[in-house]
Design a protein around this motif. Structure first.
Motif, short mmCIF file in Angstrom:
data_model
loop_
_atom_site.label_atom_id
_atom_site.label_comp_id
_atom_site.label_asym_id
_atom_site.label_seq_id
_atom_site.Cartn_x
_atom_site.Cartn_y
_atom_site.Cartn_z
N ALA A 1 0.83 -1.21 0.00
CA ALA A 1 0.00 0.00 0.00
C ALA A 1 0.87 1.26 0.00
N LEU A 2 1.93 1.26 0.81
CA LEU A 2 2.83 2.41 0.85
C LEU A 2 3.52 2.62 -0.48
N LEU A 3 3.99 1.52 -1.08
CA LEU A 3 4.69 1.62 -2.35
C LEU A 3 3.75 2.03 -3.49
N ILE A 4 2.55 1.50 -3.48
CA ILE A 4 1.57 1.87 -4.51
C ILE A 4 1.21 3.35 -4.38
N ALA A 5 1.02 3.80 -3.13
CA ALA A 5 0.70 5.22 -2.92
C ALA A 5 1.83 6.10 -3.44
N ALA A 6 3.07 5.67 -3.19
CA ALA A 6 4.21 6.44 -3.68
C ALA A 6 4.27 6.42 -5.20
N GLY A 7 4.00 5.25 -5.79
CA GLY A 7 4.03 5.15 -7.25
C GLY A 7 2.95 5.99 -7.90
N VAL A 8 1.74 5.90 -7.38
CA VAL A 8 0.64 6.68 -7.93
C VAL A 8 0.89 8.17 -7.70
N GLY A 9 1.60 8.48 -6.59
CA GLY A 9 1.90 9.87 -6.29
C GLY A 9 3.05 10.45 -7.08
N GLY A 10 3.73 9.62 -7.88
CA GLY A 10 4.78 10.13 -8.75
C GLY A 10 6.19 9.92 -8.29
N PHE A 11 6.43 9.01 -7.31
CA PHE A 11 7.78 8.78 -6.82
C PHE A 11 8.68 8.14 -7.88
N GLY A 12 8.07 7.49 -8.86
CA GLY A 12 8.85 6.84 -9.91
C GLY A 12 9.80 7.80 -10.61
N ALA A 13 9.40 9.06 -10.71
CA ALA A 13 10.27 10.04 -11.38
C ALA A 13 11.56 10.25 -10.61
#
Length: 207
Positions: A55-67
């Protein structure tokens, strides 16, 4: 149902589908949850830890942490080396356990303490570079197509998929308990898990 609600529901369904399709792949984390589910050791806390981590990782991914990860390539390299080292060590432990059938039956052998089980769960989750690819990159990329409430719904759908999968795997493993009442079955499971860990580790190091 209004158009906005329908759009949010469709985004949530997409998030669930994407999440479940990525998490279904057999990996180190899933193998550990299955093994602990068969042994009936700390199943709830292990499943909850896996799901909350996702859940934490998905939230970060959806929030744009991938950039951020794309801007700092050394992060991927560090995670790859750390994950490979852990997988090699854990795989060696499982292969060693397979050599001692008397310790493999569910009713025998010392139970893994809760702290050790949670530590292994966190390591198998957060030291696995593939989980970052799945959650931060892939789910994040699909989630970037949405905005506002639809993006939140997409993320919620992906998180729901993780909770549903891990608890189904952990508690569903009990249906296999009669098969694994025999030490020989545990020998083959540990051999398979150990071989899988080493295969994943070498795959990380050579990719």
């Amino acid at each position: 149902m209004g158009a906005a609600a329908e759009a949010a529901l469709a985004a949530a369904a997409t998030g669930f589908g994407v999440g479940i399709s990525l998490i279904l792949a057999i990996g180190a984390q899933n193998a550990f949850v299955l093994r602990q589910g068969l042994r009936r050791e700390h199943v709830f806390w292990i499943c909850l830890t896996c799901a909350l981590s996702d859940a934490l990782l998905i939230a970060a991914g959806v929030g744009g942490f991938g950039a951020l990860a794309a801007a700092h390539p050394w992060l991927e390299r560090a995670m790859t080396l750390g994950g490979a080292a852990f997988l090699l060590a854990y795989g060696a432990m499982r292969l060693r356990a397979a050599l001692h059938p008397s310790a493999l039956a569910m009713a025998q052998g010392a139970a893994m303490p809760l702290r050790a089980a949670l530590g292994a769960t966190l390591a198998l989750t957060w030291l696995n570079p593939h989980v970052y690819l799945d959650t931060l990159a892939l789910i994040g990329a699909v989630g970037a197509r949405y905005a506002g409430a639809e993006r939140l719904a997409f993320g919620a759908g992906a998180v729901t998929a993780s909770f549903a999968f891990f608890f189904a795997l952990g508690y569903g493993a009990r249906a296999l308990a009669p098969l694994f009442a025999r030490p020989q079955a545990w020998r083959w499971l540990d051999l398979g898990v150990g071989a899988l860990m080493w295969t994943l580790a070498f795959g990380l190091l050579t990719s």
